[in-house]
Design a protein around this motif. Structure first.
Motif, short mmCIF file in Angstrom:
data_model
loop_
_atom_site.label_atom_id
_atom_site.label_comp_id
_atom_site.label_asym_id
_atom_site.label_seq_id
_atom_site.Cartn_x
_atom_site.Cartn_y
_atom_site.Cartn_z
N GLY A 1 11.17 -11.35 1.95
CA GLY A 1 10.34 -12.07 2.93
C GLY A 1 8.96 -12.41 2.38
N GLY A 2 8.34 -11.46 1.69
CA GLY A 2 7.02 -11.71 1.12
C GLY A 2 7.05 -12.73 0.01
N ARG B 1 17.83 6.67 4.68
CA ARG B 1 18.86 5.68 4.40
C ARG B 1 18.39 4.24 4.63
N THR B 2 17.22 4.09 5.27
CA THR B 2 16.71 2.75 5.54
C THR B 2 15.68 2.27 4.53
N LEU B 3 15.27 3.11 3.60
CA LEU B 3 14.18 2.76 2.69
C LEU B 3 14.54 1.63 1.73
N LEU B 4 15.72 1.66 1.15
CA LEU B 4 16.12 0.60 0.22
C LEU B 4 16.23 -0.76 0.92
N PRO B 5 16.88 -0.86 2.08
CA PRO B 5 16.88 -2.17 2.76
C PRO B 5 15.49 -2.65 3.16
N ILE B 6 14.61 -1.72 3.54
CA ILE B 6 13.24 -2.11 3.89
C ILE B 6 12.53 -2.68 2.66
N PHE C 1 5.22 -6.11 -2.58
CA PHE C 1 5.61 -6.25 -1.17
C PHE C 1 6.56 -5.13 -0.78
N GLY C 2 7.54 -4.84 -1.63
CA GLY C 2 8.51 -3.80 -1.33
C GLY C 2 7.88 -2.42 -1.27
N ILE C 3 7.00 -2.11 -2.22
CA ILE C 3 6.35 -0.80 -2.24
C ILE C 3 5.46 -0.62 -1.02
N ALA C 4 4.73 -1.64 -0.65
CA ALA C 4 3.87 -1.54 0.54
C ALA C 4 4.71 -1.28 1.79
N ALA C 5 5.83 -1.97 1.92
CA ALA C 5 6.68 -1.79 3.09
C ALA C 5 7.28 -0.38 3.13
N VAL C 6 7.71 0.10 1.98
CA VAL C 6 8.27 1.46 1.93
C VAL C 6 7.17 2.48 2.26
N GLY C 7 5.96 2.24 1.83
CA GLY C 7 4.85 3.13 2.18
C GLY C 7 4.64 3.20 3.68
N PHE C 8 4.65 2.05 4.34
CA PHE C 8 4.51 2.05 5.80
C PHE C 8 5.73 2.67 6.47
N ALA C 9 6.91 2.46 5.90
CA ALA C 9 8.12 3.06 6.47
C ALA C 9 8.06 4.58 6.40
N SER D 1 8.78 -3.97 7.20
CA SER D 1 8.96 -5.05 6.22
C SER D 1 7.96 -6.19 6.38
N VAL D 2 7.46 -6.41 7.60
CA VAL D 2 6.51 -7.50 7.80
C VAL D 2 5.06 -7.06 7.75
N ILE D 3 4.80 -5.77 7.73
CA ILE D 3 3.41 -5.31 7.70
C ILE D 3 2.66 -5.81 6.47
N PRO D 4 3.28 -5.90 5.28
CA PRO D 4 2.53 -6.46 4.15
C PRO D 4 2.14 -7.93 4.33
N MET D 5 2.72 -8.63 5.30
CA MET D 5 2.37 -10.02 5.56
C MET D 5 1.18 -10.17 6.50
N VAL D 6 0.68 -9.06 7.05
CA VAL D 6 -0.43 -9.11 8.00
C VAL D 6 -1.66 -9.66 7.28
N PRO D 7 -2.38 -10.59 7.92
CA PRO D 7 -3.50 -11.29 7.25
C PRO D 7 -4.79 -10.49 7.24
N GLY D 8 -4.85 -9.46 6.44
CA GLY D 8 -6.03 -8.61 6.39
C GLY D 8 -7.26 -9.33 5.88
N SER D 9 -7.11 -10.19 4.90
CA SER D 9 -8.25 -10.90 4.33
C SER D 9 -8.88 -11.86 5.34
N PHE D 10 -8.02 -12.60 6.06
CA PHE D 10 -8.56 -13.53 7.07
C PHE D 10 -9.24 -12.77 8.20
N ALA D 11 -8.67 -11.65 8.63
CA ALA D 11 -9.27 -10.85 9.69
C ALA D 11 -10.62 -10.27 9.23
N TYR D 12 -10.67 -9.84 7.98
CA TYR D 12 -11.93 -9.32 7.44
C TYR D 12 -13.01 -10.40 7.43
N HIS D 13 -12.66 -11.58 6.95
CA HIS D 13 -13.66 -12.67 6.92
C HIS D 13 -14.07 -13.09 8.33
#
Length: 170
Positions: A41-42, A29-34, A13-21, A88-100
């Protein structure tokens, strides 16, 4: 839930959020808190989904946690709360449900067997409603803490509206 699985999901979850950030070009300076907010949250979302089997409630609680933590991080790192909350919330987006949902809509638009139609329609609507409610939970969870903790109420904000004067002929 197994501790190693929880730790692994925490990291992803953290790596995905940092990738989007990084993709959104946020300050370094915001990457560690993100990372920490997305991981917390995840993980809260996953724990609640495991215990309650309600993905919408788990997502709402995880997004609310991210929303409150983003306000705290905004004061510490001197950046707007949205800089922390959105990646931080982008990894919570329901990609699987949207795909189905989309896969079901595409199948329904073609030639479908009459026996298959009802079950396919039920599954498609179910996935679509889950997608909708999860996205609503994410948006409410992120924005509600920011609205609750505003320092000025709407009554204290001065908005000057120019008054148009009409010219009357007497």
């Amino acid at each position: 839930m197994n501790t190693s699985v929880l730790l692994e999901s925490w990291i992803w979850f953290g790596i995905a959020a940092v990738g989007f950030a990084v993709l959104f070009n946020v300050p370094k300076r915001t990457l560690l808190p993100i990372f920490l907010m997305a991981a917390l949250g995840g993980t809260l979302k996953l724990i609640l989904v495991q215990n309650t089997e309600n993905v919408v409630l788990g997502t709402l609680c995880g997004a609310v946690l991210v929303g409150f933590l983003s306000i705290y991080a905004a004061h510490l790192r001197h950046s707007p709360p949205f800089v922390f909350a959105i990646p931080s919330v982008i990894p919570m987006v329901p990609g699987s449900f949207a795909y189905h949902t989309m896969k079901g809509v595409i199948k329904l638009s073609g030639h479908v067997n009459a026996l298959e139609f009802n079950s396919l329609l039920r599954e498609t609507v179910n996935s679509g409603l889950k997608t909708l409610f999860i996205l609503l939970a994410i948006s409410i969870g992120v924005f509600a803490p920011m609205l609750i903790t505003r320092r000025n109420s709407a009554k204290e904000i001065n908005i000057r509206i120019p008054v148009l004067k009409s010219k009357r002929k007497s």
